[in-house]
Design a protein around this motif. Sequence first.
Motif, PDB file in Angstrom:
ATOM      1  N   ASN A   2       0.685  -1.177  -0.150  1.00 36.55           N
ATOM      2  CA  ASN A   2      -0.058   0.164   0.060  1.00 36.55           C
ATOM      3  C   ASN A   2       0.914   1.294  -0.076  1.00 36.55           C
ATOM      4  N   LYS A   3       0.261   2.531  -0.256  1.00 37.84           N
ATOM      5  CA  LYS A   3       0.986   3.788  -0.217  1.00 37.84           C
ATOM      6  C   LYS A   3       1.779   3.770   1.186  1.00 37.84           C
ATOM      7  N   CYS A   4       1.367   3.687   2.151  1.00 41.63           N
ATOM      8  CA  CYS A   4       2.150   3.909   3.523  1.00 41.63           C
ATOM      9  C   CYS A   4       3.454   3.033   3.358  1.00 41.63           C
ATOM     10  N   ASP A   5       3.282   1.953   3.090  1.00 40.63           N
ATOM     11  CA  ASP A   5       4.503   1.066   2.986  1.00 40.63           C
ATOM     12  C   ASP A   5       5.621   1.618   1.918  1.00 40.63           C
ATOM     13  N   GLU A   6       5.006   2.022   0.871  1.00 44.34           N
ATOM     14  CA  GLU A   6       5.676   2.604  -0.161  1.00 44.34           C
ATOM     15  C   GLU A   6       6.658   3.870   0.257  1.00 44.34           C
ATOM     16  N   PHE A   7       5.795   4.633   0.899  1.00 47.72           N
ATOM     17  CA  PHE A   7       6.250   6.014   1.493  1.00 47.72           C
ATOM     18  C   PHE A   7       7.379   5.502   2.685  1.00 47.72           C
ATOM     19  N   GLU A  21      10.718  12.036  -4.831  1.00 53.57           N
ATOM     20  CA  GLU A  21      10.311  11.009  -3.908  1.00 53.57           C
ATOM     21  C   GLU A  21      10.199  11.146  -2.319  1.00 53.57           C
ATOM     22  N   ALA A  24       7.818  13.843  -1.408  1.00 59.17           N
ATOM     23  CA  ALA A  24       6.290  13.223  -1.267  1.00 59.17           C
ATOM     24  C   ALA A  24       6.160  12.502  -0.125  1.00 59.17           C
ATOM     25  N   ALA A  25       7.215  11.664   0.534  1.00 61.40           N
ATOM     26  CA  ALA A  25       7.107  10.696   1.352  1.00 61.40           C
ATOM     27  C   ALA A  25       7.093  11.554   2.354  1.00 61.40           C
ATOM     28  N   HIS A  28       3.860  13.004   3.339  1.00 58.52           N
ATOM     29  CA  HIS A  28       2.596  11.852   3.517  1.00 58.52           C
ATOM     30  C   HIS A  28       2.883  11.812   5.022  1.00 58.52           C
ATOM     31  N   CYS A  32       0.102  11.543   7.941  1.00 58.92           N
ATOM     32  CA  CYS A  32      -0.256  10.079   8.314  1.00 58.92           C
ATOM     33  C   CYS A  32       0.339   9.870   9.613  1.00 58.92           C
ATOM     34  N   CYS A  35       2.247   6.507   9.844  1.00 58.89           N
ATOM     35  CA  CYS A  35       3.834   6.559   9.163  1.00 58.89           C
ATOM     36  C   CYS A  35       4.681   7.555  10.132  1.00 58.89           C
TER      37      CYS A  35
END
Lengths: 158, 182
Positions: A2-7, A21, A24-25, A28, A32, A35
Amino acid sequence: MNKCDEFMEILVLGEDATPEEKTAAEAHAAECAECAALVNAFAQAEGELATVSEAPNGFADRVMDQLPLPEPARRESWTPMWVISGAAYAFAAVFGGLVIWLAFSDPSVISGAVNDLTAFAASPGAIGYSAFGTITGVSAAVVAVAGYFAYNLVLSAE
Amino acid sequence: MPVKDEKKLIEGCKAGEQEAWRELVETYRDMVFAVARRVAGPSAEDAAQETFFRVFKSLGNFRGESKFSTWVYRVAYNTSLDIVSKRGIVTENPDGFEQPYGGPGPDDLTISAEYSEAVKTALAGIRPEYRTVLELYYLLGKSYKETAEITNMPIGTVKTHLHRAKKDMLKTLRRSGVAGFH
Ligand SMILES: [Zn+2]
């Protein structure tokens, strides 16, 4: 994933992530709570992993005790020389005192000893009882003087 | 320690001077003990003592090709590994990644008491073959080069191990709830 994992991967492992990148992380993580909490937990773990705590009390002493350092061993090996030369020194003092005391109480002892040594030098095979005593005494004096010199030699070597 | 003093210190130790050895032991004891803790766990005291004994025996072989501290830590690392393999301390986690988080596991034998519960949990989730590299890397101030020199691994391998270890750690932290969620 999911998006959280990617960030999170970008934030924690992102050695190869582009600056975009990363930005953006980070944006996030600011939004969040999950995170953000994870980033904090990870940072706390990193901090603890980097901490060097002190070695236990007395550790250095225990190490020093088991190291076979040469100095004490060297001193030990000189001890017999100390004993020998010390004994010789003491003997020289006693013997010297005895000679002086004899010479004062009976001056003929000195001339007697000179006669004995002359007789011994002339004919070493045929010495009498009194000459034997004189020679033993002179030998002891030589050992004493040698011991004294050996002792000084040891001192200057250390 | 300034390099010049270090040279003098090493010379003094090579000459067997008591004072020089005391200074060397006091300078490196904390880091040597820390490396021993990370690699040999409960046998850290023996591993750290044996390290200085080996430094004593092989100091004559130190030619200054690496930093002296790196050389000492490498001796600590190798000595700790030897002690672990001799005593057969459990470093493998038979349940692997699926071990219940937070509970006592076989890896607690080698995870030092100095860590908080959260970090212990995170470390317990790292595959054992990657954990030591991760611990050394942070201990050595995040230096890939020094970690590689001490473990005698190529820098690329160190980076791969670190990446996997961090990934495991992240996964465990997320699943354990230490980050404040489930
Ligand atoms: Zn998130």
